[in-house]
Design an enzyme around this catalytic site. Structure first.
Site, PDB file in Angstrom:
ATOM      1  N   HIS A  55      73.704  28.503 -21.059  1.00 24.83           N
ATOM      2  CA  HIS A  55      73.520  27.178 -20.493  1.00 24.83           C
ATOM      3  C   HIS A  55      72.589  26.353 -21.376  1.00 24.83           C
ATOM      4  O   HIS A  55      71.906  26.882 -22.263  1.00 24.83           O
ATOM      5  CB  HIS A  55      72.967  27.287 -19.070  1.00 24.83           C
ATOM      6  N   GLU A  57      69.712  24.859 -20.913  1.00 25.61           N
ATOM      7  CA  GLU A  57      68.285  25.187 -20.903  1.00 25.61           C
ATOM      8  C   GLU A  57      67.992  26.401 -21.777  1.00 25.61           C
ATOM      9  O   GLU A  57      66.974  26.438 -22.487  1.00 25.61           O
ATOM     10  CB  GLU A  57      67.807  25.471 -19.477  1.00 25.61           C
ATOM     11  N   TRP A 182     106.499   2.968 -27.902  1.00 25.62           N
ATOM     12  CA  TRP A 182     105.159   2.709 -28.413  1.00 25.62           C
ATOM     13  C   TRP A 182     104.791   1.247 -28.238  1.00 25.62           C
ATOM     14  O   TRP A 182     105.471   0.354 -28.749  1.00 25.62           O
ATOM     15  CB  TRP A 182     105.059   3.112 -29.891  1.00 25.62           C
ATOM     16  N   ASP A 212     110.799   9.658 -21.793  1.00 24.46           N
ATOM     17  CA  ASP A 212     109.939   9.717 -22.980  1.00 24.46           C
ATOM     18  C   ASP A 212     109.893  11.094 -23.635  1.00 24.46           C
ATOM     19  O   ASP A 212     109.499  11.214 -24.793  1.00 24.46           O
ATOM     20  CB  ASP A 212     108.513   9.310 -22.618  1.00 24.46           C
ATOM     21  N   LEU A 216     102.544  15.901 -24.007  1.00 24.32           N
ATOM     22  CA  LEU A 216     101.301  15.906 -23.221  1.00 24.32           C
ATOM     23  C   LEU A 216     100.301  16.937 -23.732  1.00 24.32           C
ATOM     24  O   LEU A 216      99.590  17.582 -22.967  1.00 24.32           O
ATOM     25  CB  LEU A 216     101.588  16.143 -21.733  1.00 24.32           C
ATOM     26  N   ARG A 219      97.262  16.182 -30.302  1.00 28.55           N
ATOM     27  CA  ARG A 219      97.688  16.281 -31.696  1.00 28.55           C
ATOM     28  C   ARG A 219      96.840  15.415 -32.634  1.00 28.55           C
ATOM     29  O   ARG A 219      96.587  15.798 -33.763  1.00 28.55           O
ATOM     30  CB  ARG A 219      99.163  15.868 -31.832  1.00 28.55           C
ATOM     31  N   GLU A 294      99.457   9.777 -16.733  1.00 32.04           N
ATOM     32  CA  GLU A 294      99.985   8.884 -17.761  1.00 32.04           C
ATOM     33  C   GLU A 294     101.312   8.219 -17.383  1.00 32.04           C
ATOM     34  O   GLU A 294     101.922   7.558 -18.222  1.00 32.04           O
ATOM     35  CB  GLU A 294     100.136   9.643 -19.082  1.00 32.04           C
ATOM     36  N   LEU A 300     102.301   5.472 -10.741  1.00 31.05           N
ATOM     37  CA  LEU A 300     100.983   4.875 -10.936  1.00 31.05           C
ATOM     38  C   LEU A 300     100.706   3.801  -9.892  1.00 31.05           C
ATOM     39  O   LEU A 300      99.627   3.775  -9.290  1.00 31.05           O
ATOM     40  CB  LEU A 300     100.888   4.267 -12.337  1.00 31.05           C
TER      41      LEU A 300
END
Length: 354
Positions: A55, A57, A182, A212, A216, A219, A294, A300
């Site tokens: 950790h 600390e 894109w 698409d 995921l 790279r 995404e 979304l």
């Protein structure tokens, strides 16, 4: 502001800087930074790098060359030291054994294993403990960890790119090849891949997976590939898609019963009215602290409309489609706006998702 508080904030800011080095590599542990200060000078510092390893600390104390100075030093740490033995010894015990007289803490750890136990152990041993220094910043540092332990769900980050005229995609004709669309340039692409390394999982819905054919993975940046998540209610996705290549851990949510593969876990779930409650519960049970969503546009927008999101990142590319698929819309102002190359990134914060 008192001089003492200014000094505490100065060194706590350094703890926060150090902790950020571990973002994306410490799951399921929080990210933590620590410094050791003697006579207003840092003599040791460190951050937690990986679950199972030392950790923050411990690393900070170990880096101090003259251990005799520890008895007259102050240890700063962004998160309450642990008091339990897990994969590593308890940090509070280490602090006591090294006779460090003063400990300054950014925020307490609300997880069940700690939750004040570290502070109690230190104070009971006679250590002078101060906590709550830059507390909002230290809490924000571990927003994923705290959301997971306090709200029993992952931290949800939405991401999409849109044109300057408001479209997330062009109109796809039936015979068009399966390929990504894109909108932003390579610099935005690098930033998105960096962001992927910082979240534990990454997700798309069915249409985005099909249109698409995304990988995921990471790279254009160095880091850990996130766990891939995809929705496939009726198992209509082509088995030759990158998401189903079984090369990295992947979760597929479906209503159908199907045998899982080595790295591809098919989870049967109802896509009815209770979908989101079951979905978040499954992710929590699997220990997933954050999800980077995404796409696609409908999913979304559905998360936005149902208030099931914590942050949203909207990338705007310097391009027009004239017509196409409308980008998601959030009816609030962005918290941050950044410009780079020919792109913009707008970041929205939602504090009402419980």
């Amino acid at each position: 502001m008192s001089e003492n508080l200014q000094i505490h904030e100065k060194y706590m800011q350094r703890c926060i800087q150090l902790a950020k080095n571990g973002l994306g590599t410490t799951y399921p542990n929080p990210i933590v930074g620590s410094v050791v200060v003697y006579e207003n000078k840092i003599i040791g510092e460190g951050w937690h790098k990986k679950s199972g390893e030392a950790h923050a600390e411990v690393i900070a104390v170990s880096s101090v060359k003259n251990k005799d100075l520890l008895k007259e030093s102050t240890l700063y740490v962004s998160l309450e030291p642990c008091a339990h033995v897990g994969k590593t010894p308890a940090c509070s015990t280490m602090i006591i054994q090294n006779k460090i007289p003063n400990v300054v803490i950014g925020c307490t750890d609300s997880s069940d294993k700690v939750n004040g136990k570290g502070i109690n152990m230190l104070t009971n041993a006679g250590v002078n403990v101060t906590y709550g220094i830059l507390e909002p910043e230290c809490i924000n540092l571990n927003k994923r960890f705290f959301t997971f332990h306090e709200k029993k769900r992952p931290y949800i980050v939405l991401k999409w790119a849109r044109t300057i005229d408001g479209f997330i995609d062009f109109i796809r004709e039936p015979l068009m090849p399966i390929q990504p669309n894109w909108i932003t340039d390579e610099y935005a692409g690098m930033l998105v891949h960096k962001r992927r390394t910082q979240e534990q999982a990454i997700m798309v819905a069915t249409e985005t997976a099909q249109k698409d054919n995304p990988r995921l993975n990471v790279r254009d940046w160095s880091g850990i590939h996130p766990i891939r998540i995809v929705l496939d209610r009726t198992l209509k996705l082509n088995e030759n898609l990158h998401l189903l290549d079984d090369t990295q851990p992947t979760i597929v949510f479906t209503e159908k019963k199907i045998k899982s593969k080595i790295n591809t876990n098919y989870i049967q779930i109802s896509f009815g009215n209770n979908f989101y409650n079951e979905f978040f519960q499954v992710l929590y049970n699997k220990g997933i602290q954050s999800v980077f969503v995404e796409g696609g546009a409908k999913f979304l927008q559905n998360l936005i409309d149902n208030n099931f999101w914590d942050e949203a990142e909207e990338y705007i590319g310097n391009i027009k489609f004239i017509k196409g698929v409308d980008a998601p819309k959030i009816l609030k102002n962005p918290e941050y706006t950044e410009s780079f190359s020919e792109n913009k990134r707008l970041t929205y914060i939602n504090s009402n998702f419980h």
